[in-house]
Design a protein around this motif. Structure first.
Motif, PDB file in Angstrom:
ATOM      1  N   ILE A 209      23.228  53.637  20.695  1.00  0.00           N
ATOM      2  CA  ILE A 209      23.426  52.547  21.650  1.00  0.00           C
ATOM      3  C   ILE A 209      22.856  52.890  23.029  1.00  0.00           C
ATOM      4  O   ILE A 209      22.402  52.005  23.766  1.00  0.00           O
ATOM      5  CB  ILE A 209      24.923  52.175  21.758  1.00  0.00           C
ATOM      6  CG1 ILE A 209      25.094  50.824  22.466  1.00  0.00           C
ATOM      7  CG2 ILE A 209      25.709  53.268  22.456  1.00  0.00           C
ATOM      8  CD1 ILE A 209      24.515  49.666  21.725  1.00  0.00           C
ATOM      9  N   ARG A 210      22.802  54.169  23.373  1.00  0.00           N
ATOM     10  CA  ARG A 210      22.253  54.564  24.676  1.00  0.00           C
ATOM     11  C   ARG A 210      20.767  54.236  24.773  1.00  0.00           C
ATOM     12  O   ARG A 210      20.274  53.839  25.840  1.00  0.00           O
ATOM     13  CB  ARG A 210      22.489  56.063  24.902  1.00  0.00           C
ATOM     14  CG  ARG A 210      23.959  56.455  25.039  1.00  0.00           C
ATOM     15  CD  ARG A 210      24.140  57.951  24.987  1.00  0.00           C
ATOM     16  NE  ARG A 210      23.683  58.499  23.700  1.00  0.00           N
ATOM     17  CZ  ARG A 210      23.707  59.788  23.383  1.00  0.00           C
ATOM     18  NH1 ARG A 210      24.148  60.677  24.272  1.00  0.00           N
ATOM     19  NH2 ARG A 210      23.293  60.201  22.205  1.00  0.00           N
ATOM     20  N   LYS A 211      20.050  54.408  23.665  1.00  0.00           N
ATOM     21  CA  LYS A 211      18.625  54.089  23.668  1.00  0.00           C
ATOM     22  C   LYS A 211      18.399  52.584  23.786  1.00  0.00           C
ATOM     23  O   LYS A 211      17.434  52.136  24.413  1.00  0.00           O
ATOM     24  CB  LYS A 211      17.974  54.621  22.392  1.00  0.00           C
ATOM     25  CG  LYS A 211      17.910  56.134  22.326  1.00  0.00           C
ATOM     26  CD  LYS A 211      17.206  56.610  21.061  1.00  0.00           C
ATOM     27  CE  LYS A 211      17.110  58.134  21.037  1.00  0.00           C
ATOM     28  NZ  LYS A 211      16.445  58.634  19.801  1.00  0.00           N
ATOM     29  N   ILE A 212      19.283  51.811  23.179  1.00  0.00           N
ATOM     30  CA  ILE A 212      19.170  50.357  23.302  1.00  0.00           C
ATOM     31  C   ILE A 212      19.444  49.925  24.735  1.00  0.00           C
ATOM     32  O   ILE A 212      18.721  49.087  25.283  1.00  0.00           O
ATOM     33  CB  ILE A 212      20.156  49.664  22.339  1.00  0.00           C
ATOM     34  CG1 ILE A 212      19.801  49.991  20.896  1.00  0.00           C
ATOM     35  CG2 ILE A 212      20.143  48.154  22.558  1.00  0.00           C
ATOM     36  CD1 ILE A 212      20.782  49.482  19.879  1.00  0.00           C
ATOM     37  N   ILE A 213      20.455  50.512  25.348  1.00  0.00           N
ATOM     38  CA  ILE A 213      20.776  50.198  26.753  1.00  0.00           C
ATOM     39  C   ILE A 213      19.573  50.493  27.653  1.00  0.00           C
ATOM     40  O   ILE A 213      19.247  49.712  28.544  1.00  0.00           O
ATOM     41  CB  ILE A 213      22.003  51.012  27.213  1.00  0.00           C
ATOM     42  CG1 ILE A 213      23.262  50.514  26.500  1.00  0.00           C
ATOM     43  CG2 ILE A 213      22.179  50.917  28.732  1.00  0.00           C
ATOM     44  CD1 ILE A 213      24.487  51.372  26.743  1.00  0.00           C
ATOM     45  N   SER A 214      18.899  51.600  27.392  1.00  0.00           N
ATOM     46  CA  SER A 214      17.728  51.976  28.212  1.00  0.00           C
ATOM     47  C   SER A 214      16.586  50.985  28.064  1.00  0.00           C
ATOM     48  O   SER A 214      15.799  50.767  29.002  1.00  0.00           O
ATOM     49  CB  SER A 214      17.252  53.387  27.853  1.00  0.00           C
ATOM     50  OG  SER A 214      16.692  53.421  26.542  1.00  0.00           O
ATOM     51  N   ARG A 215      16.485  50.347  26.905  1.00  0.00           N
ATOM     52  CA  ARG A 215      15.428  49.355  26.674  1.00  0.00           C
ATOM     53  C   ARG A 215      15.730  48.048  27.388  1.00  0.00           C
ATOM     54  O   ARG A 215      14.841  47.222  27.602  1.00  0.00           O
ATOM     55  CB  ARG A 215      15.252  49.110  25.175  1.00  0.00           C
ATOM     56  CG  ARG A 215      14.652  50.302  24.438  1.00  0.00           C
ATOM     57  CD  ARG A 215      14.675  50.116  22.929  1.00  0.00           C
ATOM     58  NE  ARG A 215      13.779  49.052  22.472  1.00  0.00           N
ATOM     59  CZ  ARG A 215      13.569  48.764  21.191  1.00  0.00           C
ATOM     60  NH1 ARG A 215      14.195  49.452  20.247  1.00  0.00           N
ATOM     61  NH2 ARG A 215      12.754  47.792  20.855  1.00  0.00           N
ATOM     62  N   TYR A 216      16.973  47.842  27.766  1.00  0.00           N
ATOM     63  CA  TYR A 216      17.368  46.632  28.487  1.00  0.00           C
ATOM     64  C   TYR A 216      17.268  46.803  30.004  1.00  0.00           C
ATOM     65  O   TYR A 216      17.235  45.827  30.737  1.00  0.00           O
ATOM     66  CB  TYR A 216      18.798  46.238  28.118  1.00  0.00           C
ATOM     67  CG  TYR A 216      18.896  45.319  26.924  1.00  0.00           C
ATOM     68  CD1 TYR A 216      19.286  43.984  27.064  1.00  0.00           C
ATOM     69  CD2 TYR A 216      18.582  45.768  25.645  1.00  0.00           C
ATOM     70  CE1 TYR A 216      19.383  43.135  25.974  1.00  0.00           C
ATOM     71  CE2 TYR A 216      18.675  44.932  24.543  1.00  0.00           C
ATOM     72  CZ  TYR A 216      19.075  43.613  24.715  1.00  0.00           C
ATOM     73  OH  TYR A 216      19.158  42.778  23.627  1.00  0.00           O
TER      74      TYR A 216
END
Length: 217
Positions: A209-216
């Motif tokens: 989920i941290r990588k997804i947050i960074s993409r946002y």
């Protein structure tokens, strides 16, 4: 900025789609002498059986008594679900979403009673900030109503949200809602023709989920 995660239930949290397909295929073979294919079954995955029934009635002139079908199959499904464990990675993923201080919602075409009872059995209910079911909207997937109602009640906008889905109907609903969809296909839905999704993995265990947050951001 990512503020909320929306999760489907059947086929994503519990591997119910495989059970349903087996039950459907057995019923059609025994009652209609018809071999139901996975591709045909996919028409109702993430939605409800009516689209499949209408297709079979029109194309093959099969007469399907809805009440008879439910009477013959519903109890089998409920009994088998009572012993199903959560799918791989589900518990850790749900916990990671809350640790990241994101809102977490369920959006399912199914019933509220089934969703709540199963989430309670899995000790996951308290992690969800909101549960939206087919009983809360006029139209279920592949229409976008479930997802639009979810973001409305959460008080967020489309660009602050991501949907986790396993089915083509779920993907289409997310696309119509204008929200990114992350796909986790199962043994049934992996046969679907998925296009234009945010990302796709084989299991929630592979999702950070941290990588997804960074993409946002």
């Amino acid at each position: 900025m990512l503020k909320a995660v929306i999760m489907d239930f059947d086929g994503l949290i519990l591997d119910t789609e495989v059970i349903w397909y087996q039950i459907f295929a057995k019923w059609f073979k025994e009652n209609k002498n018809y071999n139901l294919s996975v591709e045909e079954f996919l028409k109702c995955v993430g939605s409800n059986p009516e689209s499949l029934f209408k297709y079979l009635e029109i194309k093959y002139n099969l007469k399907i008594d809805r009440k008879e079908f439910l009477r013959d199959t519903e109890d089998q499904f409920l009994k088998q679900c009572q012993t199903l464990p959560p799918k791989e990675g589900v518990i850790d993923f749900v916990k990671s979403v809350k640790e990241a201080r994101l809102k977490l919602s369920l959006a399912t075409s199914g019933t509220r009673s089934k969703s709540i009872s199963q989430l309670t059995r899995l000790d996951l209910l308290d992690y969800f900030d909101l549960i939206i079911t087919g009983e809360d909207v006029k139209r279920i997937k592949p229409f976008p109503d479930l997802f639009l109602e979810t973001i409305k009640r959460l008080g967020i906008i489309k660009s602050e949200t991501i949907i986790f889905e396993d089915s083509l109907n779920g993907l289409i609903a997310g696309q119509k809602a204008g929200i990114n969809v992350f796909l986790i296909p199962n043994e049934v839905t992996k046969h679907s023709n998925f296009e234009n999704y945010f990302d796709k993995k084989e299991s929630l265990k592979q999702v950070d989920i941290r990588k997804i947050i960074s993409r946002y951001n």
